[in-house]
Design a protein around this motif. Structure first.
Motif, PDB file in Angstrom:
ATOM      1  N   SER A  83      -1.539   2.415   4.398  1.00 11.90           N
ATOM      2  CA  SER A  83      -2.074   3.530   3.614  1.00 11.90           C
ATOM      3  C   SER A  83      -2.200   4.833   4.953  1.00 11.90           C
TER       4      SER A  83
ATOM      5  N   ALA B 247      -3.020  -3.283   4.335  1.00 13.94           N
ATOM      6  CA  ALA B 247      -3.053  -2.246   3.648  1.00 13.94           C
ATOM      7  C   ALA B 247      -3.768  -0.942   4.117  1.00 13.94           C
ATOM      8  N   GLN B 248      -4.681  -1.231   5.184  1.00  9.27           N
ATOM      9  CA  GLN B 248      -5.317  -0.045   5.655  1.00  9.27           C
ATOM     10  C   GLN B 248      -4.312   0.574   6.593  1.00  9.27           C
TER      11      GLN B 248
ATOM     12  N   ALA C  16      -6.392  -0.277   0.223  1.00  7.23           N
ATOM     13  CA  ALA C  16      -5.653   0.917   0.100  1.00  7.23           C
ATOM     14  C   ALA C  16      -6.355   1.959  -0.641  1.00  7.23           C
TER      15      ALA C  16
ATOM     16  N   SER D 115      -5.116  -3.971  -2.497  1.00  4.95           N
ATOM     17  CA  SER D 115      -5.105  -3.010  -3.427  1.00  4.95           C
ATOM     18  C   SER D 115      -6.400  -2.284  -3.375  1.00  4.95           C
TER      19      SER D 115
ATOM     20  N   TYR E  85      -7.157   5.849   0.445  1.00  7.29           N
ATOM     21  CA  TYR E  85      -6.820   6.991  -0.315  1.00  7.29           C
ATOM     22  C   TYR E  85      -7.870   7.686  -0.759  1.00  7.29           C
TER      23      TYR E  85
ATOM     24  N   SER F 106       0.725  -1.151   0.059  1.00 13.01           N
ATOM     25  CA  SER F 106      -0.142   0.064  -0.094  1.00 13.01           C
ATOM     26  C   SER F 106       0.930   1.265  -0.097  1.00 13.01           C
TER      27      SER F 106
ATOM     28  N   LYS G 158      -2.248   2.197  -6.774  1.00  8.71           N
ATOM     29  CA  LYS G 158      -3.152   1.239  -6.064  1.00  8.71           C
ATOM     30  C   LYS G 158      -4.363   1.026  -6.799  1.00  8.71           C
TER      31      LYS G 158
END
Length: 261
Positions: free
Chosen positions: A221, A217-218, A62, A59, A66, A24, A181
């Motif tokens: 990011s 990913a959380q 993330a 992906s 974002y 991420s 991402k």
């Protein structure tokens, strides 16, 4: 293959969490998840198919993070993600035709070049620069090309998207990461559909690892959005070099075979 033991699934979950965290921010999560699945005894083709399933969670997670923070506008960028998926479909379909050894041989040098570029170029930060290519041309050429590569081979896709966004689209490094991402999600989805049709996706493994990818990913990011170029740039350099070393460490790498190492 036989049912996978609980402790192996837990190991794969942890590997996916770490991969999701790194991916991420700088890409390169596949260099963790693919070896982990092979180590767990999953056959190579099922590893590739299952890797696309669990990568969708990372992906996608993330991308959502974002987007919530305003670093990427999904409604405006969905056509570009669709083009990435389109390219990836063709890449996955042609994976048995395209000379994989050529890609495997050249890739470490490309990754080192990316690491050198980001490592030595001092003015890469979070502020957007001058765009060198129109949105239409970028979408019509660069995006499907990298998506195609992700379907054919895969490792380093995030680094290539990052390089393209920074050098050609003029994005700051955090904005480039956010858009990377989303396009990576598209390329993962396109190849995933092909692998489903071929029946090489292990759903239980993919969903367990997908949960790890989502959580990693959380976390990743959030770190990227807090620190921006200060964390993304060095991690991108380290990840690219590490992936190059990982590829060259494979005894079956074409250059090592050619040199007799």
């Amino acid at each position: 293959m036989a049912d996978i033991a609980l402790h192996v699934l837990f190991f794969l979950f942890l590997a996916a969490f770490l991969a999701g965290f790194i991916d991420s921010i700088a890409g390169g999560g596949g260099m963790i998840t693919i070896p982990a699945m092979l180590l767990a005894g999953i056959p190579p083709l099922e590893t590739l198919g299952t890797n696309k399933l669990q990568s969708l969670f990372g992906s996608g997670s993330a991308t959502m993070a974002y987007a919530r923070a305003g670093h990427v506008k999904l409604s405006e960028q969905l056509p570009m993600a669709a083009v990435s998926a389109f390219g990836s479909v063709f890449g996955a379909l042609l994976a048995t035709v395209v000379p994989g050894d050529v890609l495997k041989g050249v890739l470490p040098f490309l990754l080192v070049a990316i690491a050198v570029y980001f490592g030595l170029k001092p003015n890469i930060g979070d502020v957007d620069k001058h765009r060198r290519m129109s949105v239409f041309l970028f979408t019509a050429t660069i995006v499907p090309l990298i998506g195609f590569y992700d379907g054919v081979f895969g490792p380093g896709t995030g680094s290539f998207f990052m390089l393209a966004f920074v050098t050609l689209a003029g994005f700051g490094i955090l904005k480039a990461t956010a858009h990377t991402k989303l396009l990576n999600f598209g390329s993962n989805l396109g190849a995933f559909v092909v692998f489903i049709l071929y029946g090489v996706v292990l759903w239980k493994v993919g969903l367990v690892m997908g949960a790890g990818q989502f959580l990693g990913a959380q976390a990743g990011s959030r770190v990227a959005m807090k620190s921006g170029a200060k964390i993304i740039k060095p991690l991108l350099v380290v990840t690219s070099v590490a992936l190059a070393i990982r590829l060259m460490a494979d005894p079956s790498h074409p250059i090592r075979v050619w040199l007799g190492w």
